[in-house]
Write an enzyme that holds these catalytic residues in place. Structure first.
Site, PDB file in Angstrom:
ATOM      1  N   TYR A 141      21.186  49.500 117.806  1.00  0.00           N
ATOM      2  CA  TYR A 141      19.766  49.757 117.540  1.00  0.00           C
ATOM      3  C   TYR A 141      19.284  51.042 118.206  1.00  0.00           C
ATOM      4  O   TYR A 141      18.307  51.637 117.768  1.00  0.00           O
ATOM      5  CB  TYR A 141      18.913  48.603 118.077  1.00  0.00           C
ATOM      6  CG  TYR A 141      18.839  47.407 117.179  1.00  0.00           C
ATOM      7  CD1 TYR A 141      19.949  46.595 116.974  1.00  0.00           C
ATOM      8  CD2 TYR A 141      17.649  47.069 116.542  1.00  0.00           C
ATOM      9  CE1 TYR A 141      19.875  45.480 116.166  1.00  0.00           C
ATOM     10  CE2 TYR A 141      17.566  45.954 115.731  1.00  0.00           C
ATOM     11  CZ  TYR A 141      18.675  45.160 115.544  1.00  0.00           C
ATOM     12  OH  TYR A 141      18.593  44.062 114.742  1.00  0.00           O
ATOM     13  N   LYS A 189      32.895  40.935 119.851  1.00  0.00           N
ATOM     14  CA  LYS A 189      33.924  41.242 118.852  1.00  0.00           C
ATOM     15  C   LYS A 189      34.982  42.071 119.577  1.00  0.00           C
ATOM     16  O   LYS A 189      35.292  43.212 119.222  1.00  0.00           O
ATOM     17  CB  LYS A 189      33.275  42.001 117.672  1.00  0.00           C
ATOM     18  CG  LYS A 189      34.183  42.290 116.494  1.00  0.00           C
ATOM     19  CD  LYS A 189      34.500  41.084 115.646  1.00  0.00           C
ATOM     20  CE  LYS A 189      35.481  41.460 114.546  1.00  0.00           C
ATOM     21  NZ  LYS A 189      35.999  40.294 113.805  1.00  0.00           N
ATOM     22  N   ASP A 221      32.418  36.554 114.472  1.00  0.00           N
ATOM     23  CA  ASP A 221      32.644  35.993 113.136  1.00  0.00           C
ATOM     24  C   ASP A 221      32.891  34.487 113.218  1.00  0.00           C
ATOM     25  O   ASP A 221      32.343  33.704 112.442  1.00  0.00           O
ATOM     26  CB  ASP A 221      33.776  36.732 112.394  1.00  0.00           C
ATOM     27  CG  ASP A 221      35.020  36.970 113.234  1.00  0.00           C
ATOM     28  OD1 ASP A 221      35.004  36.674 114.451  1.00  0.00           O
ATOM     29  OD2 ASP A 221      36.026  37.446 112.673  1.00  0.00           O
ATOM     30  N   ASP A 245      20.669  39.176 116.706  1.00  0.00           N
ATOM     31  CA  ASP A 245      19.684  39.197 115.617  1.00  0.00           C
ATOM     32  C   ASP A 245      20.188  38.354 114.455  1.00  0.00           C
ATOM     33  O   ASP A 245      19.498  37.461 113.951  1.00  0.00           O
ATOM     34  CB  ASP A 245      19.451  40.649 115.171  1.00  0.00           C
ATOM     35  CG  ASP A 245      18.481  40.744 114.011  1.00  0.00           C
ATOM     36  OD1 ASP A 245      17.438  40.070 114.063  1.00  0.00           O
ATOM     37  OD2 ASP A 245      18.770  41.485 113.054  1.00  0.00           O
ATOM     38  N   ASP A 249      18.938  34.240 113.046  1.00  0.00           N
ATOM     39  CA  ASP A 249      18.419  33.894 111.715  1.00  0.00           C
ATOM     40  C   ASP A 249      19.247  32.738 111.150  1.00  0.00           C
ATOM     41  O   ASP A 249      18.715  31.793 110.564  1.00  0.00           O
ATOM     42  CB  ASP A 249      18.496  35.091 110.737  1.00  0.00           C
ATOM     43  CG  ASP A 249      17.205  35.909 110.694  1.00  0.00           C
ATOM     44  OD1 ASP A 249      16.521  36.002 111.733  1.00  0.00           O
ATOM     45  OD2 ASP A 249      16.884  36.458 109.619  1.00  0.00           O
TER      46      ASP A 249
HETATM   47  C1  IPM Z   1      13.717  40.727 114.764  1.00  0.00           C
HETATM   48  C2  IPM Z   1      13.713  41.701 113.632  1.00  0.00           C
HETATM   49  C3  IPM Z   1      13.770  43.113 114.161  1.00  0.00           C
HETATM   50  C4  IPM Z   1      15.139  43.287 114.791  1.00  0.00           C
HETATM   51  C5  IPM Z   1      13.491  44.232 113.155  1.00  0.00           C
HETATM   52  C6  IPM Z   1      12.235  44.027 112.404  1.00  0.00           C
HETATM   53  C7  IPM Z   1      13.489  45.562 113.839  1.00  0.00           C
HETATM   54  O1  IPM Z   1      14.715  41.428 112.710  1.00  0.00           O
HETATM   55  O2  IPM Z   1      12.847  40.803 115.634  1.00  0.00           O
HETATM   56  O3  IPM Z   1      14.575  39.835 114.783  1.00  0.00           O
HETATM   57  O4  IPM Z   1      16.127  43.564 114.089  1.00  0.00           O
HETATM   58  O5  IPM Z   1      15.212  43.178 116.003  1.00  0.00           O
HETATM   59 MN    MN Z   2      15.721  39.558 113.092  1.00  0.00          MN
END
Ligand code: IPM
Ligand code: MN
Ligand code: NAD
Length: 360
Positions: A141, A189, A221, A245, A249
């Protein structure tokens, strides 16, 4: 107590979910005799539209002065042009960096009432309760990068980590594990990436100071698979920025929905109460597909305010009151659309906020 909270409502469903979170905070303030003042600032797409930049200087200055920051979400298709000079997401990343928020705590807790809202079967989900700690100010990032030129021939990002960046976040994770079930899973990884080999080396070294905490290394993975094969076996999970990240999710589906996962981003800055100046946000985004419809789940943001009260204001009883109120509303069978199930009552965003507020 008096506390000042910067609110960055942001874009898409951001304002919808932060409105409900404030509703709940207001009732907490009233019941427990506190005064919370909200300072609304612009960040993200709304800031680009109004001020021409995703992160105005005055927003950073306000956040640095505040006791805590509450964020909805930023982003949306209208700002997604590949050649855009600024983007909503850039503002968020720059803010995380400006506040040095290197540790992002993302608890993944299955509310048992939602066990059937998940796509994963009950026997796998039972007992899921982990804390993912995502490194937040390093890795791909923030490493050197090159955008593609006119010809669009080549572009790159660099996943870069230094020893101190790894050490400090692993320490946060180890301390958290000490206060929980004393198990730490480090995700990397290391079979391919140099930065992951340093990650693993430093993690092993730091964990020698924590002989009471069991350490496990899992390749990212495989972790994507283990998360849905044996979620209940994880206690604290630590990983670099991008892996964390993506995995969270995925992990949100263990809890039933993206709309259920809160987060706290903490660093080394202290607020006027001598507690960490943190940024609190749901892990989900601006959900453009449902924005403006009044159907977004505000619980991730409401649960983020519980983390805000706990970590930045030291108000544990108040945090528990919010978490308890969420539990009671779920017990009553009330759901937003994303977590609805046969036999449950589907309600709008604002009704969910009202009900949680009423149970404080
Ligand atoms: C999160 C989001 C952010 C990230 C984006 C919007 C920059 O996906 O807060 O999880 O990747 O950190
Ligand atoms: Mn995110
Ligand atoms: P998203 O998280 O916004 O949405 C993914 C899916 O989950 C969508 O179907 C959405 O409707 C659903 N969802 C998300 N939150 C929900 C909620 N509270 N209630 C019910 N359903 C919910 O991810 P995306 O669609 O990939 O990204 C949309 C925009 O959000 C992008 O611009 C992205 O960069 C941005 N984003 C911002 C943040 C942030 O501000 N921290 C985080 C992630 C994504």
């Amino acid at each position: 107590m008096e506390a000042s909270i910067v609110v960055l409502a942001g874009d898409g469903i951001g304002p919808e979910v932060t409105d409900e979170a404030k509703k709940v905070l207001d009732v907490v303030a009233q019941k427990f005799g506190h005064t919370f003042t909200y300072n609304h600032q612009l960040m993200g797409g709304c800031a680009i539209d109004k001020l021409g930049t995703s992160l105005p200087d005055e927003t950073v200055a306000a956040c640095l002065q505040a006791d805590a920051v509450l964020l909805g979400a930023v982003g949306g298709p209208q700002w997604d042009l590949p050649t855009a000079a600024d983007r909503p997401e850039r503002g968020l990343l720059a803010l995380r960096k400006a506040l040095n928020l290197f540790a992002n705590l993302r608890p993944v807790k299955l509310h048992p009432q939602l066990i059937r809202a998940s796509a994963i079967k009950e026997s796998v989900l039972e007992g899921t309760d982990m804390l993912v700690i995502r490194e937040l100010t390093g890795g791909a990032y923030f490493g050197p990068r090159q955008e593609a030129g006119e010809a669009g021939y080549e572009a790159y990002d660099t996943m870069i980590y230094t020893r101190p960046e790894i050490e400090r976040v692993v320490r946060v994770a180890a301390e958290a594990a000490r206060g929980r079930r004393k198990k730490l899973t480090s995700v990397d990884k290391a079979n391919v990436l140099a930065s992951s080999r340093l990650w693993r080396r430093v993690t092993v070294e730091v964990m020698q100071e924590y002989p009471d905490v069991e350490l496990e290394h899992v390749l990212v993975d495989a972790m994507a698979m283990h998360l849905i094969r044996r979620p209940a076996t994880f206690d604290v999970v630590v990983s670099e920025n991008l892996f964390g990240d993506i995995l969270t999710d995925e992990a949100s589906m263990l809890a039933g929905s993206m709309g259920m996962l809160p987060s706290a981003s903490l660093g080394d800055k202290l607020n006027a109460h001598d507690l960490p100046l943190g940024l609190y946000e749901p892990i989900h985004g601006s959900a453009p597909d449902i924005a403006g419809k009044g159907i977004a789940n505000p619980l991730a943001t409401i649960l983020s305010t519980a983390m805000l009260l706990r970590h930045s204001l030291g108000l544990e009883a108040e945090a528990l009151a919010i978490e308890g109120a969420v539990d009671q509303v779920l017990n009553q069978g009330v759901r937003t659309a994303d977590i609805s199930d046969t036999g449950s009552e589907t309600v709008a965003t604002s009704v969910m906020g009202d009900l949680v507020a009423r149970h404080i």
